[in-house]
Design an enzyme around this catalytic site. Structure first.
Site, PDB file in Angstrom:
ATOM      1  N   ASP A  98       0.820  -1.220   0.000  1.00 20.78           N
ATOM      2  CA  ASP A  98       0.000   0.000   0.000  1.00 20.78           C
ATOM      3  C   ASP A  98       0.852   1.267   0.000  1.00 20.78           C
ATOM      4  O   ASP A  98       0.327   2.369  -0.125  1.00 20.78           O
ATOM      5  CB  ASP A  98      -0.955   0.012   1.194  1.00 20.78           C
ATOM      6  CG  ASP A  98      -0.244  -0.096   2.540  1.00 20.78           C
ATOM      7  OD1 ASP A  98       0.704   0.671   2.780  1.00 20.78           O
ATOM      8  OD2 ASP A  98      -0.652  -0.941   3.362  1.00 20.78           O
ATOM      9  N   ASP A 149       9.929 -11.921  -4.276  1.00 25.01           N
ATOM     10  CA  ASP A 149       9.643 -12.597  -3.016  1.00 25.01           C
ATOM     11  C   ASP A 149      10.623 -12.087  -1.971  1.00 25.01           C
ATOM     12  O   ASP A 149      11.838 -12.256  -2.099  1.00 25.01           O
ATOM     13  CB  ASP A 149       9.791 -14.102  -3.230  1.00 25.01           C
ATOM     14  CG  ASP A 149       9.595 -14.903  -1.954  1.00 25.01           C
ATOM     15  OD1 ASP A 149       9.274 -14.301  -0.905  1.00 25.01           O
ATOM     16  OD2 ASP A 149       9.769 -16.132  -1.996  1.00 25.01           O
ATOM     17  N   GLY A 150      10.106 -11.463  -0.909  1.00 22.53           N
ATOM     18  CA  GLY A 150      10.969 -10.890   0.108  1.00 22.53           C
ATOM     19  C   GLY A 150      11.817 -11.915   0.831  1.00 22.53           C
ATOM     20  O   GLY A 150      12.954 -11.626   1.230  1.00 22.53           O
ATOM     21  N   ASP A 167       6.522  -5.547   6.733  1.00 27.65           N
ATOM     22  CA  ASP A 167       5.116  -5.137   6.731  1.00 27.65           C
ATOM     23  C   ASP A 167       4.318  -6.246   6.052  1.00 27.65           C
ATOM     24  O   ASP A 167       3.897  -6.120   4.907  1.00 27.65           O
ATOM     25  CB  ASP A 167       4.965  -3.806   5.995  1.00 27.65           C
ATOM     26  CG  ASP A 167       3.545  -3.285   6.022  1.00 27.65           C
ATOM     27  OD1 ASP A 167       2.694  -3.893   6.697  1.00 27.65           O
ATOM     28  OD2 ASP A 167       3.277  -2.263   5.363  1.00 27.65           O
ATOM     29  N   SER A 168       4.130  -7.329   6.777  1.00 24.60           N
ATOM     30  CA  SER A 168       3.517  -8.527   6.194  1.00 24.60           C
ATOM     31  C   SER A 168       2.025  -8.568   6.446  1.00 24.60           C
ATOM     32  O   SER A 168       1.501  -7.901   7.348  1.00 24.60           O
ATOM     33  CB  SER A 168       4.153  -9.782   6.796  1.00 24.60           C
ATOM     34  OG  SER A 168       3.839  -9.870   8.170  1.00 24.60           O
ATOM     35  N   ASP A 170      -1.291 -11.293   7.258  1.00 27.35           N
ATOM     36  CA  ASP A 170      -1.435 -12.360   8.249  1.00 27.35           C
ATOM     37  C   ASP A 170      -0.646 -13.595   7.833  1.00 27.35           C
ATOM     38  O   ASP A 170      -0.454 -13.840   6.634  1.00 27.35           O
ATOM     39  CB  ASP A 170      -2.914 -12.728   8.407  1.00 27.35           C
ATOM     40  CG  ASP A 170      -3.739 -11.587   8.982  1.00 27.35           C
ATOM     41  OD1 ASP A 170      -3.137 -10.678   9.576  1.00 27.35           O
ATOM     42  OD2 ASP A 170      -4.968 -11.605   8.838  1.00 27.35           O
TER      43      ASP A 170
END
Length: 286
Positions: A98, A149-150, A167-168, A170
């Site tokens: 976001d 992919d982090g 900042d993941s 759930d």
């Protein structure tokens, strides 16, 4: 309604978003309008305009952030580690599609590089266009959008970043890896010798086991481990936890930056957010 939008239903002439929280709780929001709906390669991405929370980002039927209270979460996950580190230059954000966390980090003039690793490019695109209250239509040249992919990305770095913000979403599906010990080990290695990491660690009320596990994992790696909280009305239970791991710093830096505009974080919040209720203290002892 199309299958992917089954979580939005029309009742008595009104639209309602119903979010399933675990098996025993449903949270419903009255919706003014569906602003955007799109199936990405990873998930269903929706921007809704709600009556009480304004525009909201919804991924696979789960509210991620809203224009009404998104600033609380984004300021707390960003400004706390930035105020502990005396001179952060390189910041990595894992997730945060976001753009809210990156927007907060970009308020610090001394930060030279902001790498934002987000798996789903569609989320960034949609939020920059339709959720500007959160994203600010971020276009700072220091922000590098990396669509990857982090978990895999951070394995390639050692002694590189000053701050890492996780900042993941759930811990369901691919995001489960962002709560595992191996991932935190890789974060520790990617940080400089005085680095700091922070992650959201879920609701102390509904997800106390995840919060406790996150604390244990980070505490096993970082000599300074601190849990802090904020109240985010959108999130189930309201009370939300964050866990910070620091290699050195155990208190806010003395040379605090000036002129940083915030709506939630201030000096008193930075001090008070680490004061935990007794039930959380007990849980973190186990």
């Amino acid at each position: 309604m199309e299958q992917t939008m089954s979580y939005i239903q029309a009742k008595d002439g009104a639209l309602w978003l119903t979010e399933d929280e675990r098996e025993n709780l449903k949270i419903s929001y009255r919706i003014k309008e569906i602003i955007h709906s799109e199936e990405s390669p990873f998930q269903h991405v929706t921007i809704l305009d709600s009556y009480d929370f304004g525009r909201m980002l919804v991924l696979d039927g789960v509210v991620q952030t809203t224009s009404m209270d998104g600033f609380i979460y984004n300021e707390m996950i960003s400004h706390i580690p930035l105020r502990f580190h005396p001179n952060p230059k390189r910041v990595l954000i894992i997730g945060g599609g976001d753009c809210g966390a990156a927007r907060e980090v970009a308020k610090y003039a001394n930060v030279e590089q902001i790498d934002m690793v987000e798996l789903d490019e569609i989320v960034v695109k949609v939020c920059k266009e339709h959720l500007t209250e959160v994203s600010g239509n971020l276009s700072d040249p220091r922000v590098h959008f990396i669509y990857n992919d982090g978990v895999a990305y951070v394995k390639n770095y050692e002694n590189y970043y000053d701050i890492i913000i996780v900042d993941s979403s759930d811990p369901v599906g691919p995001a489960e890896q962002l709560f595992e010990l191996d991932f935190y080990r890789n974060l520790h290695r990617a940080l400089k010798d005085d680095g700091i990491m922070v992650c959201q660690s879920q609701s102390p009320v509904f997800h106390a086991d995840i919060m406790g596990q996150t604390h244990r994992h980070i505490q096993s790696l970082f000599p300074v481990t601190k849990v802090y909280t904020a109240v985010v009305p959108t999130y189930p239970g309201g009370l939300w936890s964050f866990t910070m791991g620091s290699k050195i710093y155990d208190k806010p830096a003395e040379n605090q930056p000036s002129g940083i505009e915030t709506k939630y974080v201030n000096t008193n919040i930075i001090e008070a957010c680490f004061q935990l209720p007794e039930f959380m203290i007990e849980k973190l002892r186990t």
